[in-house]
Design a protein around this motif. Structure first.
Motif, PDB file in Angstrom:
ATOM      1  N   ASN A   1       6.023   4.508   7.767  1.00 61.57           N
ATOM      2  CA  ASN A   1       4.589   4.603   7.492  1.00 61.57           C
ATOM      3  C   ASN A   1       3.835   3.309   7.752  1.00 61.57           C
ATOM      4  O   ASN A   1       2.602   3.284   7.621  1.00 61.57           O
ATOM      5  CB  ASN A   1       4.368   5.028   6.032  1.00 61.57           C
ATOM      6  CG  ASN A   1       4.803   6.461   5.768  1.00 61.57           C
ATOM      7  OD1 ASN A   1       4.148   7.407   6.173  1.00 61.57           O
ATOM      8  ND2 ASN A   1       5.943   6.616   5.109  1.00 61.57           N
TER       9      ASN A   1
ATOM     10  N   GLU B   1       7.880   6.832  -5.338  1.00 57.07           N
ATOM     11  CA  GLU B   1       8.294   6.950  -6.736  1.00 57.07           C
ATOM     12  C   GLU B   1       9.281   8.102  -6.917  1.00 57.07           C
ATOM     13  O   GLU B   1      10.249   7.992  -7.695  1.00 57.07           O
ATOM     14  CB  GLU B   1       7.067   7.166  -7.629  1.00 57.07           C
ATOM     15  CG  GLU B   1       7.337   7.016  -9.113  1.00 57.07           C
ATOM     16  CD  GLU B   1       7.780   5.613  -9.489  1.00 57.07           C
ATOM     17  OE1 GLU B   1       8.586   5.491 -10.432  1.00 57.07           O
ATOM     18  OE2 GLU B   1       7.345   4.651  -8.828  1.00 57.07           O
TER      19      GLU B   1
ATOM     20  N   GLU C   1      11.265   5.754   3.798  1.00 58.00           N
ATOM     21  CA  GLU C   1       9.972   6.061   3.205  1.00 58.00           C
ATOM     22  C   GLU C   1       8.874   5.064   3.576  1.00 58.00           C
ATOM     23  O   GLU C   1       7.763   5.457   3.906  1.00 58.00           O
ATOM     24  CB  GLU C   1      10.110   6.100   1.664  1.00 58.00           C
ATOM     25  CG  GLU C   1      11.110   7.123   1.159  1.00 58.00           C
ATOM     26  CD  GLU C   1      10.638   8.557   1.355  1.00 58.00           C
ATOM     27  OE1 GLU C   1       9.482   8.754   1.764  1.00 58.00           O
ATOM     28  OE2 GLU C   1      11.419   9.487   1.092  1.00 58.00           O
ATOM     29  N   ILE C   2       9.199   3.762   3.529  1.00 59.31           N
ATOM     30  CA  ILE C   2       8.160   2.750   3.734  1.00 59.31           C
ATOM     31  C   ILE C   2       8.008   2.395   5.206  1.00 59.31           C
ATOM     32  O   ILE C   2       6.903   2.432   5.760  1.00 59.31           O
ATOM     33  CB  ILE C   2       8.473   1.482   2.904  1.00 59.31           C
ATOM     34  CG1 ILE C   2       8.503   1.819   1.414  1.00 59.31           C
ATOM     35  CG2 ILE C   2       7.430   0.405   3.191  1.00 59.31           C
ATOM     36  CD1 ILE C   2       8.809   0.637   0.521  1.00 59.31           C
TER      37      ILE C   2
ATOM     38  N   VAL D   1       3.378   2.094  -3.573  1.00 54.74           N
ATOM     39  CA  VAL D   1       2.809   2.716  -4.773  1.00 54.74           C
ATOM     40  C   VAL D   1       2.564   4.210  -4.586  1.00 54.74           C
ATOM     41  O   VAL D   1       2.069   4.864  -5.510  1.00 54.74           O
ATOM     42  CB  VAL D   1       1.481   2.017  -5.147  1.00 54.74           C
ATOM     43  CG1 VAL D   1       1.730   0.568  -5.513  1.00 54.74           C
ATOM     44  CG2 VAL D   1       0.463   2.105  -4.009  1.00 54.74           C
ATOM     45  N   MET D   2       2.918   4.737  -3.420  1.00 52.61           N
ATOM     46  CA  MET D   2       2.706   6.159  -3.174  1.00 52.61           C
ATOM     47  C   MET D   2       3.675   7.008  -3.999  1.00 52.61           C
ATOM     48  O   MET D   2       4.762   6.554  -4.388  1.00 52.61           O
ATOM     49  CB  MET D   2       2.883   6.461  -1.683  1.00 52.61           C
ATOM     50  CG  MET D   2       1.825   5.819  -0.805  1.00 52.61           C
ATOM     51  SD  MET D   2       0.182   6.495  -1.149  1.00 52.61           S
ATOM     52  CE  MET D   2      -0.817   5.563   0.027  1.00 52.61           C
ATOM     53  N   GLU D   3       3.282   8.265  -4.204  1.00 55.75           N
ATOM     54  CA  GLU D   3       4.078   9.142  -5.058  1.00 55.75           C
ATOM     55  C   GLU D   3       5.440   9.455  -4.462  1.00 55.75           C
ATOM     56  O   GLU D   3       6.441   9.548  -5.186  1.00 55.75           O
ATOM     57  CB  GLU D   3       3.308  10.446  -5.318  1.00 55.75           C
ATOM     58  CG  GLU D   3       2.056  10.254  -6.166  1.00 55.75           C
ATOM     59  CD  GLU D   3       1.336  11.561  -6.417  1.00 55.75           C
ATOM     60  OE1 GLU D   3       1.762  12.588  -5.842  1.00 55.75           O
ATOM     61  OE2 GLU D   3       0.345  11.554  -7.169  1.00 55.75           O
ATOM     62  N   TYR D   4       5.522   9.607  -3.126  1.00 54.01           N
ATOM     63  CA  TYR D   4       6.807   9.962  -2.530  1.00 54.01           C
ATOM     64  C   TYR D   4       7.811   8.817  -2.644  1.00 54.01           C
ATOM     65  O   TYR D   4       9.014   9.051  -2.671  1.00 54.01           O
ATOM     66  CB  TYR D   4       6.634  10.396  -1.073  1.00 54.01           C
ATOM     67  CG  TYR D   4       5.886   9.437  -0.188  1.00 54.01           C
ATOM     68  CD1 TYR D   4       6.521   8.345   0.390  1.00 54.01           C
ATOM     69  CD2 TYR D   4       4.538   9.636   0.090  1.00 54.01           C
ATOM     70  CE1 TYR D   4       5.822   7.472   1.217  1.00 54.01           C
ATOM     71  CE2 TYR D   4       3.842   8.775   0.913  1.00 54.01           C
ATOM     72  CZ  TYR D   4       4.488   7.690   1.473  1.00 54.01           C
ATOM     73  OH  TYR D   4       3.804   6.828   2.279  1.00 54.01           O
TER      74      TYR D   4
ATOM     75  N   ASN E   1       0.819  -1.214   0.000  1.00 53.77           N
ATOM     76  CA  ASN E   1       0.000   0.000   0.000  1.00 53.77           C
ATOM     77  C   ASN E   1       0.852   1.263   0.000  1.00 53.77           C
ATOM     78  O   ASN E   1       0.431   2.301  -0.524  1.00 53.77           O
ATOM     79  CB  ASN E   1      -0.925   0.014   1.227  1.00 53.77           C
ATOM     80  CG  ASN E   1      -1.958  -1.092   1.187  1.00 53.77           C
ATOM     81  OD1 ASN E   1      -2.406  -1.492   0.115  1.00 53.77           O
ATOM     82  ND2 ASN E   1      -2.337  -1.587   2.350  1.00 53.77           N
ATOM     83  N   VAL E   2       2.036   1.187   0.606  1.00 48.34           N
ATOM     84  CA  VAL E   2       2.909   2.362   0.683  1.00 48.34           C
ATOM     85  C   VAL E   2       3.839   2.439  -0.526  1.00 48.34           C
ATOM     86  O   VAL E   2       4.171   3.534  -0.987  1.00 48.34           O
ATOM     87  CB  VAL E   2       3.730   2.317   1.992  1.00 48.34           C
ATOM     88  CG1 VAL E   2       4.690   3.493   2.074  1.00 48.34           C
ATOM     89  CG2 VAL E   2       2.801   2.305   3.197  1.00 48.34           C
TER      90      VAL E   2
END
Length: 225
Positions: free
Chosen positions: A138, A118, A134-135, A113-116, A110-111
Motif C-alpha cells: 500500500n 490491526e 499489509e503495509i 493505523v488502518m483496520e486491516y 498512515n497505513v
C-alpha cells in the motif's frame, strides 16, 4: 574519422570509455540505491509499525546523520576507509538510507493505523508478514517514485566524489573522473570534457522524466483532451 567522439588526454577513445563508464557509474549507483532502500524501508516501516521507543531511537539517530552534509560526511568516511567500490557503495547507501527512512516511516504511519493492519495483529501475524503483506503493497507508489529520485542523487554524488578524486579510482572508467581528467582540454577549445558531463546531465533528466510519468500514471489523473 577513426574515433567517432575523439580521444581523451591519454589518447584513449572517448566512445569506448563512455560506454564502460556508463556500466560502472550506473551499475554502482543502482546497487547503492537498492542497498539504501533495503535499509531505509525496512527500518522505516518497523518504526511505523512499532512506534514507541524503537521509533524514537531510530528517528533521533537519523536526525543526527541528516544534520551533517552528506557529501562532506562521505568525503571524511572515504578518506578513512578507503575509496574501494565496496566502501563507496556501503557508505553512500547508509548515508542515503536516512532520507528513505523518513519517507518510509511517514507513509508507513498512515497505513499502520488502518483496520486491516490491526486485524492482522489480532490474528497473531508477525511483523515481517504484516510489513510484507499489509503495509508495503500500500506504500509502493511513493517508494518507487522516491527510488528514481534517490537514484539521481546517488548517481550525482558518485560522480561528484569521482570528480574530487575519492570516488571510483583510475583506471576504472567513470563519468565523474573522466570530466576531471579531461578538464584542462577545455582551455584548448576541446569539447571532450563536455561529453561525460553531458551524459551525466542527460541521464539525470531522463530518470526524472520517467519518475514524473510514473507519478502521473499512478495518481489516477487523466490528461484533458
Amino acid at each position: 574519422q577513426q574515433f567517432k567522439l575523439g580521444t581523451d588526454q591519454l589518447g584513449r577513445e572517448m566512445l569506448t570509455r563512455l560506454i564502460y563508464g556508463a556500466r560502472n557509474t550506473i551499475g554502482i549507483a543502482v546497487a547503492t540505491t537498492l542497498l539504501s532502500f533495503a535499509v531505509g524501508v525496512s527500518l522505516g516501516l518497523l518504526a511505523a509499525l512499532y512506534r514507541g521507543w524503537l521509533d524514537q531511537i531510530l528517528s533521533r539517530a537519523v536526525d543526527v546523520l541528516m544534520s551533517i552534509p552528506s557529501l562532506i560526511f562521505a568525503l571524511v568516511l572515504l578518506s578513512i576507509f578507503g575509496s574501494s567500490i565496496t566502501s563507496l557503495i556501503i557508505i553512500i547507501a547508509l548515508l542515503d538510507s536516512t532520507r528513505v527512512f523518513r519517507l518510509a516511516r511517514a507513509v508507513g504511519l498512515n497505513v499502520a493505523v488502518m483496520e486491516y493492519v490491526e486485524v492482522a495483529r489480532l490474528r497473531g501475524e508477525g511483523p515481517k508478514w504484516i510489513i510484507a503483506k499489509e503495509i508495503l503493497p500500500n506504500v509502493m507508489p511513493p517508494l518507487v517514485a522516491e527510488f528514481g529520485l534517490r537514484f539521481c542523487f546517488v548517481f550525482l554524488t558518485i560522480a561528484a566524489l569521482s570528480f574530487l578524486g575519492v570516488g571510483i579510482q583510475p583506471p576504472t572508467a567513470d563519468w565523474g573522473s573522466m570530466v576531471r581528467e579531461n578538464a584542462t582540454l577545455i582551455t584548448y577549445g576541446d569539447v571532450t570534457p563536455l561529453l561525460p558531463a553531458g551524459a551525466i546531465a542527460l541521464l539525470t533528466v531522463s530518470v526524472n522524466f520517467v519518475v514524473d510519468w510514473f507519478l502521473h500514471a499512478t495518481s489516477g489523473l487523466r490528461d484533458e483532451r
